[in-house]
Design an enzyme around this catalytic site. Structure first.
Site: not given
Length: 477
Positions: A77-78, A232
């Site tokens: 992520m991110h 995830d």
């Protein structure tokens, strides 16, 4: 048949399963991470696409995929993947553990709209502060940015040509109205952006688009849906069957996650708990996140020149925490401190401290960090009574005994098999193709459980108190 593609930090895993969730094939392709400066962690998105194509070719080479119905996606992520109007990547993707945007994150977090709308602190690792860093430090790149995609969503774009994201991953950007499950126009505008820069949002179990015609021909794949997918941790929860209120898992991977599913939205940003959308409609989840869990033991392994197995082989039976303390803040910490500047520490070392005692202290320090996340989750109203134990570190019975005793609840170890993010992605692909829902996200059979040792309860509580006092003492040094 269904394929799950799980885009990790250092590799991509492809998993092929049938309707009975029998694993028919799997293939993993590795790639590199770049660290060009202190706190910078980047990756070339072209590596993800190459890895996915290689993995799909490998599955196709050994399997008849005429019955393939859908592909699901999971990813770290991110990350900030910036594209120009033509879809070309403008710069390497800044990953989840890139902390260069700490100042930008603090500035955003001081604006009360961000916590109020997103339900979360703006952490330095989130997407929005990274893009703001680009706006300030690479203005020529920002001026050419037409689209912003998360890592797995760039992989989707490469596979399908479509610009989509889904709720669980989007919740980690600091641009999502997490309660409404939609982009926030106010927060985008605060960053010089608009919906035109963002992908269309769907639920993780919904279909998005089919494969590019040319790619389907090159890979010799049928015309299939690509599902919305998940970040995830949400994908791992789908794979492990953690979707109903109160169900939880503890992940001992590179980082550590204490994850609980929620049937409602109950944010509390002050706790530094992540409150995100889950990957199926009408559900949310909360996470306490530790930036270095098994990675802390790997760091000690590199420092001592002894493998993790060698370091832990002489620990013997579980005993009370020692006087030696380890604070696992090797790259800062998220829950509960939101402290990008803090760094790891050993305390109370003496002449008798050897590598085995140092390893014991590392395992204990990570367990205490999980206790911080447990209490942060409890402060939001989420109390965990037991959890599945996942991740590479869960192979250590000693560590699970310790964690259970520190946390005060049982940890259940699944039987050997596939139940991680790749399976979660495949399950989301199946939901997108068939219209099935969260009922197919069942939990794995349990091999055995690790229960708290009541004789160690007081000693674990005392060790946790010393651990917390140590953080307070060194903060800001």
């Amino acid at each position: 048949m269904y394929i799950g593609l799980d885009l990790g930090t250092s590799s991509l895993k492809a998993l092929l399963v049938d309707d009975a969730e029998r694993v028919l094939a799997e293939h993993t392709v590795g790639f590199d991470v770049s660290r060009p400066a202190a706190g910078w962690v980047e990756q070339d998105p072209a590596a993800w696409v190459s890895a996915a194509q290689d993995a799909l070719r490998a599955l196709r080479a050994d399997n008849d995929l005429r019955e393939l119905r859908a592909i699901g996606l999971s990813g770290h992520m991110h990350g900030a993947t910036l594209l120009d109007e033509s879809g070309a990547v403008l710069r390497p993707c800044m990953l989840w553990n890139d902390t260069r945007a700490a100042a930008e994150a603090a500035e955003m977090d001081s604006d009360p709209r961000f916590r109020e709308i997103t339900g979360n602190i703006v952490f330095p690792g989130f997407t929005a502060p990274k893009v703001e860093w680009v706006r300030r430090h690479e203005p020529e790149i920002f001026a050419r940015t037409a689209h912003i995609l998360l890592p797995k969503d760039y992989l989707r774009y490469a596979l399908t040509g479509a610009l989509y994201s889904e709720m669980s991953d989007a919740a980690g950007t600091a641009w999502l109205d997490t309660g409404r499950r939609d982009w926030s126009d106010d927060l985008l505008a605060a960053c010089g952006l608009s919906r035109e820069n963002m992908p269309k949002l769907v639920e993780g179990s919904a279909p998005t688009a089919g494969l590019r015609d040319k790619l389907a021909v090159e890979l010799d794949l049928p015309d299939v849906w690509v599902a919305g997918g998940a970040g995830d941790n949400a994908a791992a929860a789908i794979g492990a069957g953690v979707v109903r209120d109160g169900e939880a898992f503890l992940s001992l991977g590179t980082s550590g996650v204490l994850f609980a599913a929620n049937d409602g939205y109950r944010p509390d940003p002050a706790t530094a708990v992540h409150t995100f959308c889950h990957a199926v409609p009408g559900t949310w989840h909360q996470m306490g996140v530790i930036l270095a869990a098994a990675d802390a033991l790997e760091w000690l392994s590199r420092l001592t020149g002894r493998s993790a197995a060698e370091l832990t082989s002489g620990l013997g039976p579980l005993r009370a925490p020692s006087r030696v303390l380890f604070l696992p803040y090797l790259g800062g910490e998220r829950t509960p401190h939101n402290d990008a500047a803090i760094r790891g520490q050993f305390l109370n070392l003496d002449h008798a401290t050897d590598a085995t005692e140092a390893a014991r202290a590392v395992l204990e320090g990570v367990a205490f960090a999980f206790a911080d996340s447990r209490d942060a989750l409890a402060a939001t109203g989420t109390r965990i009574n037991r959890a599945l134990a996942l991740g590479g570190g869960s192979r250590s019975g000693y560590w699970l005994d310790l964690l259970s005793s520190v946390l005060g609840f049982p940890l259940d170890v699944p039987e050997a098999g596939e139940f991680g993010a790749a399976l979660g992605a495949a399950r989301l692909g199946r939901m997108a193709a068939t219209g099935e829902g969260a009922e197919i996200a069942t939990q794995p059979a349990i091999a055995h459980s690790h229960d708290p040792d009541p004789a160690l309860a007081d000693a674990c509580a005392e060790g946790l108190a010393r651990y917390r006092a140590a953080y307070a003492a060194i903060r800001g040094l």
